[in-house]
Design a protein around this motif. Structure first.
Motif, PDB file in Angstrom:
ATOM      1  N   PRO A  48       0.826  -1.213   0.000  1.00  0.00           N
ATOM      2  CA  PRO A  48       0.000   0.000   0.000  1.00  0.00           C
ATOM      3  C   PRO A  48       0.857   1.259   0.000  1.00  0.00           C
ATOM      4  O   PRO A  48       1.954   1.285   0.566  1.00  0.00           O
ATOM      5  CB  PRO A  48      -0.810  -0.122   1.290  1.00  0.00           C
ATOM      6  CG  PRO A  48      -0.027  -1.052   2.159  1.00  0.00           C
ATOM      7  CD  PRO A  48       0.662  -2.011   1.231  1.00  0.00           C
ATOM      8  N   THR A  49       0.343   2.292  -0.638  1.00  0.00           N
ATOM      9  CA  THR A  49       1.075   3.557  -0.731  1.00  0.00           C
ATOM     10  C   THR A  49       0.268   4.739  -0.205  1.00  0.00           C
ATOM     11  O   THR A  49       0.586   5.887  -0.484  1.00  0.00           O
ATOM     12  CB  THR A  49       1.471   3.832  -2.196  1.00  0.00           C
ATOM     13  OG1 THR A  49       0.285   3.840  -3.004  1.00  0.00           O
ATOM     14  CG2 THR A  49       2.436   2.778  -2.712  1.00  0.00           C
ATOM     15  N   ASP A  50      -0.794   4.431   0.560  1.00  0.00           N
ATOM     16  CA  ASP A  50      -1.588   5.506   1.124  1.00  0.00           C
ATOM     17  C   ASP A  50      -0.810   6.155   2.284  1.00  0.00           C
ATOM     18  O   ASP A  50       0.146   5.569   2.804  1.00  0.00           O
ATOM     19  CB  ASP A  50      -2.931   4.965   1.616  1.00  0.00           C
ATOM     20  CG  ASP A  50      -2.746   3.884   2.656  1.00  0.00           C
ATOM     21  OD1 ASP A  50      -2.851   4.177   3.857  1.00  0.00           O
ATOM     22  OD2 ASP A  50      -2.473   2.724   2.265  1.00  0.00           O
ATOM     23  N   PRO A  51      -1.200   7.356   2.688  1.00  0.00           N
ATOM     24  CA  PRO A  51      -0.458   8.061   3.746  1.00  0.00           C
ATOM     25  C   PRO A  51      -0.304   7.268   5.041  1.00  0.00           C
ATOM     26  O   PRO A  51       0.748   7.326   5.683  1.00  0.00           O
ATOM     27  CB  PRO A  51      -1.295   9.332   3.969  1.00  0.00           C
ATOM     28  CG  PRO A  51      -1.952   9.569   2.648  1.00  0.00           C
ATOM     29  CD  PRO A  51      -2.250   8.207   2.097  1.00  0.00           C
ATOM     30  N   ALA A  52      -1.331   6.511   5.429  1.00  0.00           N
ATOM     31  CA  ALA A  52      -1.231   5.733   6.668  1.00  0.00           C
ATOM     32  C   ALA A  52      -0.144   4.667   6.554  1.00  0.00           C
ATOM     33  O   ALA A  52       0.621   4.430   7.501  1.00  0.00           O
ATOM     34  CB  ALA A  52      -2.573   5.086   6.994  1.00  0.00           C
ATOM     35  N   ARG A  83      13.930 -19.584  -2.861  1.00  0.00           N
ATOM     36  CA  ARG A  83      12.873 -18.577  -2.843  1.00  0.00           C
ATOM     37  C   ARG A  83      12.278 -18.355  -4.232  1.00  0.00           C
ATOM     38  O   ARG A  83      11.106 -17.981  -4.356  1.00  0.00           O
ATOM     39  CB  ARG A  83      13.412 -17.259  -2.296  1.00  0.00           C
ATOM     40  CG  ARG A  83      13.686 -17.303  -0.822  1.00  0.00           C
ATOM     41  CD  ARG A  83      12.414 -17.432  -0.006  1.00  0.00           C
ATOM     42  NE  ARG A  83      12.074 -16.190   0.650  1.00  0.00           N
ATOM     43  CZ  ARG A  83      11.154 -16.068   1.594  1.00  0.00           C
ATOM     44  NH1 ARG A  83      10.491 -17.136   1.993  1.00  0.00           N
ATOM     45  NH2 ARG A  83      10.883 -14.918   2.139  1.00  0.00           N
ATOM     46  N   ALA A  84      13.063 -18.559  -5.252  1.00  0.00           N
ATOM     47  CA  ALA A  84      12.521 -18.438  -6.606  1.00  0.00           C
ATOM     48  C   ALA A  84      11.465 -19.501  -6.859  1.00  0.00           C
ATOM     49  O   ALA A  84      10.474 -19.260  -7.561  1.00  0.00           O
ATOM     50  CB  ALA A  84      13.648 -18.550  -7.632  1.00  0.00           C
ATOM     51  N   LEU A  85      11.646 -20.671  -6.276  1.00  0.00           N
ATOM     52  CA  LEU A  85      10.665 -21.758  -6.434  1.00  0.00           C
ATOM     53  C   LEU A  85       9.443 -21.542  -5.551  1.00  0.00           C
ATOM     54  O   LEU A  85       8.298 -21.734  -5.984  1.00  0.00           O
ATOM     55  CB  LEU A  85      11.324 -23.095  -6.094  1.00  0.00           C
ATOM     56  CG  LEU A  85      12.389 -23.604  -7.069  1.00  0.00           C
ATOM     57  CD1 LEU A  85      13.143 -24.782  -6.459  1.00  0.00           C
ATOM     58  CD2 LEU A  85      11.766 -24.012  -8.404  1.00  0.00           C
ATOM     59  N   THR A  86       9.660 -21.146  -4.310  1.00  0.00           N
ATOM     60  CA  THR A  86       8.536 -21.019  -3.369  1.00  0.00           C
ATOM     61  C   THR A  86       7.795 -19.696  -3.511  1.00  0.00           C
ATOM     62  O   THR A  86       6.627 -19.590  -3.140  1.00  0.00           O
ATOM     63  CB  THR A  86       9.014 -21.129  -1.914  1.00  0.00           C
ATOM     64  OG1 THR A  86       9.871 -20.018  -1.610  1.00  0.00           O
ATOM     65  CG2 THR A  86       9.758 -22.442  -1.676  1.00  0.00           C
ATOM     66  N   GLY A  87       8.493 -18.681  -4.027  1.00  0.00           N
ATOM     67  CA  GLY A  87       7.912 -17.350  -4.080  1.00  0.00           C
ATOM     68  C   GLY A  87       8.170 -16.586  -2.803  1.00  0.00           C
ATOM     69  O   GLY A  87       8.624 -17.129  -1.790  1.00  0.00           O
ATOM     70  N   ASP A  88       7.895 -15.285  -2.858  1.00  0.00           N
ATOM     71  CA  ASP A  88       8.089 -14.407  -1.713  1.00  0.00           C
ATOM     72  C   ASP A  88       6.952 -13.407  -1.712  1.00  0.00           C
ATOM     73  O   ASP A  88       6.978 -12.395  -2.434  1.00  0.00           O
ATOM     74  CB  ASP A  88       9.438 -13.700  -1.812  1.00  0.00           C
ATOM     75  CG  ASP A  88       9.746 -12.854  -0.590  1.00  0.00           C
ATOM     76  OD1 ASP A  88       8.848 -12.672   0.252  1.00  0.00           O
ATOM     77  OD2 ASP A  88      10.880 -12.372  -0.474  1.00  0.00           O
ATOM     78  N   ALA A  89       5.930 -13.681  -0.907  1.00  0.00           N
ATOM     79  CA  ALA A  89       4.744 -12.829  -0.899  1.00  0.00           C
ATOM     80  C   ALA A  89       5.065 -11.401  -0.489  1.00  0.00           C
ATOM     81  O   ALA A  89       4.432 -10.455  -0.963  1.00  0.00           O
ATOM     82  CB  ALA A  89       3.700 -13.415   0.046  1.00  0.00           C
ATOM     83  N   SER A  90       6.057 -11.217   0.374  1.00  0.00           N
ATOM     84  CA  SER A  90       6.372  -9.872   0.845  1.00  0.00           C
ATOM     85  C   SER A  90       6.879  -8.981  -0.276  1.00  0.00           C
ATOM     86  O   SER A  90       6.744  -7.758  -0.220  1.00  0.00           O
ATOM     87  CB  SER A  90       7.397  -9.925   1.982  1.00  0.00           C
ATOM     88  OG  SER A  90       8.649 -10.387   1.506  1.00  0.00           O
TER      89      SER A  90
END
Length: 285
Positions: free
Chosen positions: A88-92, A190-197
């Motif tokens: 997210p890029t909102d002010p909060a 990590r390339a195989l499992t992915g990185d949601a963050s």
């Protein structure tokens, strides 16, 4: 330098610490007239001071706080536009950035070095410094697991303040036990499992256990096509995603060639006072 050589390096992922402090501190901190929230600045110095005091297994460190450059993620976003696009890029959500100028001012006030390279993310600068000072113990303060790729025996360890006291130092041996891969394999894994963050999807149906099984024995992605391990649905999924998997690995791998300004001195940094004293010195109360 002391009799044992230069001081150990504590490399701090500055933005990660600022976000963790702003959103994870037990209670908000306000100025005396409650006209300004000071949680980000207060928590940053409180957590950094506590880590130096309680969580290191070295002597007094030379502290270097590393901040993300404004254009640091540009190359990775070109490689995959989804990189961090979900954040997210909102002010909060961006509230920690309001504290950034005061944090830098506080570090300057107490002689703690910080660095920000405009076209590099903090992890690439930290990786460059870790490799560049190979004669020094290095502790990396961050909760970002991608730093696991830098772990190196007793010399390089990661400090995660979010973990329980006594369990905050992360070693290569722990990563091997928990995830079934070595630091050298971390980017492949990590390339195989992915990185949601970071918004990296990974291969559909390939979780941590499957990825560790595919890479068992020290294999890299290049070894997989001829390994006999890409059979059935897993093999088809990896094959279908193969070009993206290689791209994701390149994105996860940290650069070690960033031109970093000369800010490392070799001597321990001055001790930080209580965070309330920092706010007093900065006239923020």
């Amino acid at each position: 330098m002391g009799p044992g050589g230069p001081a150990p390096l504590l490399l701090v992922d500055g933005h990660h610490l600022l976000w963790a402090g702003t959103f994870g501190f037990p209670a908000p901190v306000w100025s005396r007239g409650r006209t300004r929230e000071l949680t980000g600045v207060f928590a940053f110095f409180a957590l950094l001071r506590a880590t130096i005091r309680d969580d290191l297994d070295t002597g007094p460190p030379e502290v270097l706080v590393v901040f993300d450059g404004e254009h640091g993620s540009a190359d990775r976003k070109v490689a995959d536009p989804r990189y961090k696009a979900h954040r997210p890029t909102d002010p909060a959500a961006l509230k920690p950035l309001q504290a950034l100028p005061e944090v830098k001012r506080g570090l300057d006030a107490y002689g703690v070095a910080w660095v920000e390279v405009d076209d590099a993310e903090a992890d690439d600068v930290i990786a460059t410094l870790t490799r560049g000072y190979a004669d020094r113990p290095v502790r990396i303060m961050s909760g970002d697991q991608d730093y696991y790729q830098l772990l190196d025996g007793p010399r390089v360890r990661v400090v995660n303040r979010a973990r329980r006291a006594g369990q905050r130092l992360i070693t290569a041996a722990e990563v091997a036990e928990r995830f079934g891969v070595t630091p050298a394999q971390w980017a492949d894994y990590r390339a195989l499992t992915g990185d949601a963050s970071d918004g990296l999807a990974g291969v559909r149906g390939v979780g941590k256990t499957t990825a560790a099984r595919l890479l068992a024995g020290g294999l890299t992605l290049e070894d997989l096509p001829g390994s006999g391990r890409l059979a059935g649905a897993t093999g088809r999924a990896v094959a279908a995603a193969w070009p993206r998997v290689l791209t994701w690995r390149a994105m996860i791998r940290m650069r070690t060639d960033v031109p970093v300004p000369s800010v490392v001195r070799g001597t321990p940094s001055p001790a930080l006072p209580a965070p309330a004293e920092v706010l007093d010195k900065l006239e923020l109360w």
